[in-house]
Design an enzyme around this catalytic site. Structure first.
Site, PDB file in Angstrom:
ATOM      1  N   GLU A  28      -5.406   1.814   2.428  1.00 33.21           N
ATOM      2  CA  GLU A  28      -5.323   0.700   3.550  1.00 33.21           C
ATOM      3  C   GLU A  28      -5.384   1.210   4.973  1.00 33.21           C
ATOM      4  O   GLU A  28      -5.871   0.193   5.465  1.00 33.21           O
ATOM      5  CB  GLU A  28      -3.787  -0.112   3.165  1.00 33.21           C
ATOM      6  CG  GLU A  28      -3.489  -1.499   3.875  1.00 33.21           C
ATOM      7  CD  GLU A  28      -3.221  -1.493   5.116  1.00 33.21           C
ATOM      8  OE1 GLU A  28      -3.091  -2.372   5.669  1.00 33.21           O
ATOM      9  OE2 GLU A  28      -2.595  -0.193   5.830  1.00 33.21           O
TER      10      GLU A  28
ATOM     11  N   HIS B 126       0.774  -1.206  -0.087  1.00 39.07           N
ATOM     12  CA  HIS B 126      -0.100   0.105   0.181  1.00 39.07           C
ATOM     13  C   HIS B 126       0.841   1.003   0.012  1.00 39.07           C
ATOM     14  O   HIS B 126       1.978   1.158   0.629  1.00 39.07           O
ATOM     15  CB  HIS B 126      -0.978   0.028   1.189  1.00 39.07           C
ATOM     16  CG  HIS B 126      -0.285   0.108   2.570  1.00 39.07           C
ATOM     17  ND1 HIS B 126      -0.275   1.418   3.278  1.00 39.07           N
ATOM     18  CD2 HIS B 126      -0.099  -0.886   3.451  1.00 39.07           C
ATOM     19  CE1 HIS B 126       0.415   1.083   4.593  1.00 39.07           C
ATOM     20  NE2 HIS B 126       0.210  -0.120   4.584  1.00 39.07           N
TER      21      HIS B 126
ATOM     22  N   ASP C  26       5.895   1.783   7.144  1.00 33.10           N
ATOM     23  CA  ASP C  26       4.805   1.250   6.895  1.00 33.10           C
ATOM     24  C   ASP C  26       3.943   2.357   5.667  1.00 33.10           C
ATOM     25  O   ASP C  26       3.386   3.307   6.096  1.00 33.10           O
ATOM     26  CB  ASP C  26       3.834   1.244   7.944  1.00 33.10           C
ATOM     27  CG  ASP C  26       2.321   0.660   8.044  1.00 33.10           C
ATOM     28  OD1 ASP C  26       2.212   0.084   7.080  1.00 33.10           O
ATOM     29  OD2 ASP C  26       1.728   1.292   9.171  1.00 33.10           O
TER      30      ASP C  26
ATOM     31  N   ASP D 128      -0.417   4.536   0.835  1.00 35.20           N
ATOM     32  CA  ASP D 128      -0.823   5.514   1.555  1.00 35.20           C
ATOM     33  C   ASP D 128      -0.118   5.396   2.957  1.00 35.20           C
ATOM     34  O   ASP D 128       0.499   4.531   3.394  1.00 35.20           O
ATOM     35  CB  ASP D 128      -2.278   5.360   1.975  1.00 35.20           C
ATOM     36  CG  ASP D 128      -2.789   3.951   2.486  1.00 35.20           C
ATOM     37  OD1 ASP D 128      -2.432   2.970   2.205  1.00 35.20           O
ATOM     38  OD2 ASP D 128      -3.750   4.323   3.487  1.00 35.20           O
TER      39      ASP D 128
END
Length: 371
Positions: free
Chosen positions: A131, A75, A99, A77
Site C-alpha cells: 500500500e 495493509h 500505519d 506493509d
C-alpha cells in the site's frame, strides 16, 4: 479525550498480543512475507479460514457464508525505517503501530468477536501488501472480490470516521534544448522546465482557492534536475473530488513547450456522504461507546482510492492511532484506544450487517441506534 472503559476487556482474550506480534515482525513494502504468514497463522487460531493469496495479501474469512460480504481492508506493509518495539505502560512504540498494523489488528479482532456473536455477514479481513508503494495488493483484489460494504483500515483515531481521501496525480516532465552559452538569449532546458512548473502551479491555484484544503488542487514540486541541455521535474498533485484531471492533462500538453509529460500515477479522489451505511454504522458504534464521533477527510490517499471506483460499495475508513505519527520516528499507539476500537468495530459490524439485510444475534438494539 476521555476513554470509556471497554466492557469486553475482562471477558475475552486480550487483543494486544496480536498487535505486538505484527509490529515485531518487519514488513517494509515489498518484503511482507513473514508478517503475512504470521497474520494468517494468528487468524486461523482465531477461527478464520485464512490464506496468503497470489499477490501476497493475508486474507481471513469468517462469519455467515450466506450473509452480505463486508470487507475490512487494511495493509500489512510499512514504510522503511527501523524503530525499536517497546511497550511503556499503555503506549506501544514501533514501526507500523499506527500505519497501519494497529487498524489491521483491530479489524481482525472486531471481525472475530462479531462472528462469535452471530452477526449474519461474511466478513473478509485483508492485510494488503505494498500500500505504501503502488497498492499492488489492493489492485489484485479488484477482479477477485465484490464486497457489499467496505471498511478501510487506516488511523482515524478511535472516535474518528474518515469519509474521503484526495486523489493524486504524479507527473514527470522532461525537456531538451540545444547546447548554448550561458550568455545566449536562447531558452535553456532548465528555464523551460521552471516555466512549465510555474504554469501548472498558477493554473491549480485558481481552482477553489478559498475552499478548505480538501477541496483545493495542491501541487508539489518533489524533485528536479537539469542543466542547459536537459531538465526534468517530478510533480505530485493532490486532487479534490470532481476535478477535471483529463482537462488538466490536455491543457498541460498544449503548454509542454516540446517537453514530454509522463503520468506516473493517477488516482481519483473518493468521498462518502454521511448517509453512507458504513459511515452511519461506525458513527453509531462510536457514539454507543460514549464518544463523540468526528467525521474527517484526508489530504493523502489510501487503498480506498484504488478499489472504490471499481466496487462502488458503501465505504469509510476507521482505525486507532494518531495519523500525525505516520512515517515518523515517534510512531506509537495508545493501547486503550486500540482496545476500544475493537469494541467499536465489533458493534459497527453488527449494525452494518443489519442495514445490509443480515440478521445479527441481539442486533435489535443496535439497529435502533441507526434509525
Amino acid at each position: 479525550m476521555s476513554r470509556p472503559s471497554s466492557s469486553t476487556v475482562n471477558s475475552v482474550p486480550d487483543p494486544v498480543p496480536l498487535l505486538l506480534d505484527l509490529v515485531s515482525t518487519p514488513s517494509v513494502s515489498g518484503h511482507e512475507d513473514s508478517a503475512a504468514h504470521l497474520f494468517v497463522q494468528r487468524l486461523g487460531a482465531m477461527g478464520f479460514t485464512a490464506y496468503v493469496d497470489e499477490a501476497g495479501n493475508a486474507v481471513g474469512e469468517t462469519g455467515a457464508v450466506d450473509g452480505p460480504v463486508i470487507m475490512l481492508l487494511g495493509h500489512i506493509d510499512t514504510v522503511p525505517g527501523v524503530l525499536p518495539v517497546a511497550r511503556r505502560g499503555e503506549l506501544l512504540h514501533g514501526r507500523g503501530t499506527v500505519d497501519a498494523k494497529g487498524p489491521l489488528a483491530a479489524m481482525a479482532w472486531g471481525a472475530a468477536r462479531a462472528a462469535a456473536a452471530g452477526v449474519r455477514a461474511r466478513i473478509v479481513v485483508v492485510g494488503a501488501v505494498e500500500e505504501e508503494r503502488e497498492s499492488r495488493g489492493a489492485l489484485h483484489l479488484i477482479d477477485r472480490h465484490a464486497p457489499d460494504a467496505l471498511v478501510i483500515g487506516e488511523p482515524s483515531g478511535v472516535d474518528g470516521v474518515v469519509l474521503g481521501y484526495k486523489g493524486i496525480l504524479r507527473l514527470r516532465y522532461e525537456v531538451e534544448r540545444p547546447a548554448a552559452h550561458t550568455s545566449s538569449p536562447e531558452e535553456k532546458a532548465t528555464e523551460v522546465a521552471t516555466g512549465f512548473w510555474t504554469r501548472l502551479r498558477d493554473r491549480l491555484a485558481r481552482f477553489h482557492p478559498d475552499a478548505p484544503f480538501f477541496e483545493q488542487a495542491l501541487p508539489a514540486l518533489v524533485g528536479m534536475s537539469g542543466d542547459i541541455e536537459r531538465a526534468s521535474l517530478d510533480i505530485s498533485c493532490r486532487m479534490p473530488p470532481g476535478f477535471d484531471t483529463d482537462g488538466l492533462l490536455e491543457w498541460l500538453g498544449e503548454r509542454a513547450a516540446g517537453g514530454r509529460i509522463t503520468v506516473v500515477e493517477r488516482t481519483e479522489a473518493v468521498r462518502s456522504p454521511r448517509t453512507d451505511p458504513v459511515v452511519r454504522a461506525l458513527t453509531a458504534a462510536i457514539r454507543g461507546r460514549g464518544l463523540r464521533p468526528v467525521p474527517k477527510v484526508k489530504l493523502g490517499s489510501s487503498d480506498m482510492n484504488v478499489v472504490v471506483p471499481h466496487w462502488g460499495c458503501p465505504v469509510a475508513a476507521y482505525g486507532p492511532g494518531d495519523a500525525r505519527l505516520d512515517h515518523t520516528d515517534h510512531e506509537h499507539i495508545d493501547l486503550r484506544d486500540y482496545r476500544l476500537s475493537v469494541d467499536v468495530l465489533t458493534d459497527a459490524l453488527g449494525l452494518l450487517a443489519d442495514s445490509l439485510g443480515g440478521v445479527a444475534v441481539g442486533a435489535g438494539e443496535k439497529a435502533g441506534a441507526l434509525r
